[in-house]
Design an enzyme around this catalytic site. Structure first.
Site, PDB file in Angstrom:
ATOM      1  N   HIS A  99      13.197 -31.862 -38.586  1.00 40.89           N
ATOM      2  CA  HIS A  99      12.012 -32.202 -37.816  1.00 40.89           C
ATOM      3  C   HIS A  99      12.185 -33.573 -37.181  1.00 40.89           C
ATOM      4  O   HIS A  99      13.059 -34.360 -37.585  1.00 40.89           O
ATOM      5  CB  HIS A  99      10.759 -32.179 -38.708  1.00 40.89           C
ATOM      6  CG  HIS A  99      10.783 -33.159 -39.834  1.00 40.89           C
ATOM      7  ND1 HIS A  99      11.542 -32.973 -40.967  1.00 40.89           N
ATOM      8  CD2 HIS A  99      10.175 -34.362 -39.998  1.00 40.89           C
ATOM      9  CE1 HIS A  99      11.383 -33.992 -41.778  1.00 40.89           C
ATOM     10  NE2 HIS A  99      10.563 -34.863 -41.214  1.00 40.89           N
ATOM     11  N   ASP A 111      14.425 -34.494 -44.658  1.00 37.74           N
ATOM     12  CA  ASP A 111      14.010 -35.666 -45.434  1.00 37.74           C
ATOM     13  C   ASP A 111      14.987 -36.027 -46.562  1.00 37.74           C
ATOM     14  O   ASP A 111      15.344 -35.172 -47.386  1.00 37.74           O
ATOM     15  CB  ASP A 111      12.607 -35.446 -46.009  1.00 37.74           C
ATOM     16  CG  ASP A 111      11.555 -35.490 -44.912  1.00 37.74           C
ATOM     17  OD1 ASP A 111      11.731 -36.257 -43.942  1.00 37.74           O
ATOM     18  OD2 ASP A 111      10.565 -34.735 -45.017  1.00 37.74           O
ATOM     19  N   ARG A 143       2.202 -38.589 -46.899  1.00 38.02           N
ATOM     20  CA  ARG A 143       3.136 -37.485 -47.141  1.00 38.02           C
ATOM     21  C   ARG A 143       3.410 -37.376 -48.629  1.00 38.02           C
ATOM     22  O   ARG A 143       3.693 -38.394 -49.280  1.00 38.02           O
ATOM     23  CB  ARG A 143       4.454 -37.721 -46.391  1.00 38.02           C
ATOM     24  CG  ARG A 143       5.335 -36.488 -46.359  1.00 38.02           C
ATOM     25  CD  ARG A 143       6.652 -36.761 -45.636  1.00 38.02           C
ATOM     26  NE  ARG A 143       7.690 -37.177 -46.572  1.00 38.02           N
ATOM     27  CZ  ARG A 143       8.873 -37.676 -46.211  1.00 38.02           C
ATOM     28  NH1 ARG A 143       9.156 -37.848 -44.925  1.00 38.02           N
ATOM     29  NH2 ARG A 143       9.763 -38.020 -47.120  1.00 38.02           N
ATOM     30  N   HIS A 170      16.012 -34.871 -38.385  1.00 37.49           N
ATOM     31  CA  HIS A 170      16.499 -35.090 -39.751  1.00 37.49           C
ATOM     32  C   HIS A 170      15.887 -34.089 -40.719  1.00 37.49           C
ATOM     33  O   HIS A 170      14.903 -33.408 -40.411  1.00 37.49           O
ATOM     34  CB  HIS A 170      16.171 -36.519 -40.224  1.00 37.49           C
ATOM     35  CG  HIS A 170      14.702 -36.765 -40.390  1.00 37.49           C
ATOM     36  ND1 HIS A 170      13.830 -36.896 -39.337  1.00 37.49           N
ATOM     37  CD2 HIS A 170      13.937 -36.898 -41.515  1.00 37.49           C
ATOM     38  CE1 HIS A 170      12.617 -37.100 -39.771  1.00 37.49           C
ATOM     39  NE2 HIS A 170      12.636 -37.094 -41.109  1.00 37.49           N
TER      40      HIS A 170
HETATM   41  C1  SIN Z   1       8.450 -37.594 -41.352  1.00 39.49           C
HETATM   42  O1  SIN Z   1       8.083 -37.276 -42.476  1.00 39.49           O
HETATM   43  O2  SIN Z   1       9.614 -37.600 -41.026  1.00 39.49           O
HETATM   44  C2  SIN Z   1       7.374 -37.949 -40.346  1.00 39.49           C
HETATM   45  C3  SIN Z   1       6.830 -36.742 -39.686  1.00 39.49           C
HETATM   46  C4  SIN Z   1       5.663 -37.062 -38.808  1.00 39.49           C
HETATM   47  O3  SIN Z   1       5.152 -38.187 -38.852  1.00 39.49           O
HETATM   48  O4  SIN Z   1       5.232 -36.171 -38.066  1.00 39.49           O
END
Ligand code: SIN
Length: 273
Positions: free
Chosen positions: A248, A105, A263, A103
């Site tokens: 990612h 974000d 995050r 995806h």
């Molecule tokens: C995400 O922000 O999608 C999670 C990425 C992660 O936990 O490595």
């Protein structure tokens, strides 16, 4: 964008995506020219990694603000009463991890985040890697007729976080938006594929069957390992990715162990063809 830097050291991880940045201490305020070099390296390598960053949440938020206004996730839990500090946490009681499928974000926002900056404090001794894929390369590797076809198309992105974050109440309505299938990056001017399995539901103007077949093809296409790099986390590592040209996914292969951090996400602008 320079190949050499004065204030930081940049070590590419693969030719196409990912680089480790050395010589930066995010625990202290950064001078403008250091931030400028980090930004240049980010635009060139798409995802940057930094290790051993012992920084507070305040410094994490302040680092994010150097790249723009902060984004508030529609539904995810946050820490320290600060809605921009999203919690990323998995442990023995978890039923899923965050971001386990490919995806970009919150691409269902009208103005999706330009980038995300993840800082993990606790990581499993094995596993818990994050994979990143270069969407410029995904676009550029398609045939010329396919690129020309995709260039004119628009897709519908929808989010539905109902139940996804347990009892945590949503911050706002779950977003929905239409975006170009191929977007032009506002900084680099390069074209990137901008559909993802996490949020893109259909292609506008195509029949449901046509759109499903095309999206199915593109969702498989972006998984080509030649477009990817894979990051092995250590405690206090940081990764920052450009959601405009990167997808990612976070691998959940470490149950029942804990993986935890925060995050900070930076607001972007409306994607254009
Ligand atoms: C995400 O922000 O999608 C999670 C990425 C992660 O936990 O490595």
């Amino acid at each position: 964008m320079p190949d050499s830097y004065r204030r930081i050291e940049v070590e590419p991880l693969t030719p196409g995506i990912g680089a480790t940045v050395h010589g930066v201490d995010l625990g202290t305020p950064l001078e403008d020219d250091v931030v400028e070099e980090i930004h240049d390296a980010w635009m060139r390598h798409l995802v940057l990694f930094m290790r051993d960053q012992h920084m507070s949440s305040e410094r994490h938020l302040a680092f994010g603000r150097r790249f723009g206004e902060l984004h508030i996730h529609p539904a995810a839990p946050y820490a320290h009463n600060e809605p921009a500090l999203m919690v990323i946490h998995t442990d023995k009681d978890s039923h899923r991890n965050n971001g386990s499928g490919w995806h970009s974000d919150v691409s269902a926002d009208e103005e999706p985040p330009l980038g995300s900056i993840l800082h993990l404090h606790e990581v499993p001794s094995q596993g818990g890697d994050t994979l990143f894929a270069n969407m410029y390369a995904a676009y550029e590797s398609l045939s010329e007729p396919m690129r020309a076809f995709l260039d004119g198309l628009t897709a519908r992105h929808e989010s539905d976080y109902a139940g996804y974050y347990g009892d945590h109440p949503p911050q706002r309505d779950f977003p929905r938006a239409s975006h170009p299938v191929v977007r032009t990056h506002p900084v680099t001017g390069r074209k990137a594929l901008y559909v993802n399995a996490g949020f893109t539901r259909r292609i506008e103007g195509l029949s449901r069957a046509e759109g499903a077949a095309l999206l199915g093809f593109l969702f498989e296409h972006v998984k080509n390992p030649a477009f990817q790099c894979r990051f092995r986390w250590e405690p206090y590592s940081l990764a920052m990715w450009d959601n405009r040209c990167v997808q990612h996914m976070a691998v959940w292969d470490y149950f029942p162990n804990t993986r935890s951090g925060f995050r900070v996400t930076v607001k972007g602008d409306r994607p254009y063809h």
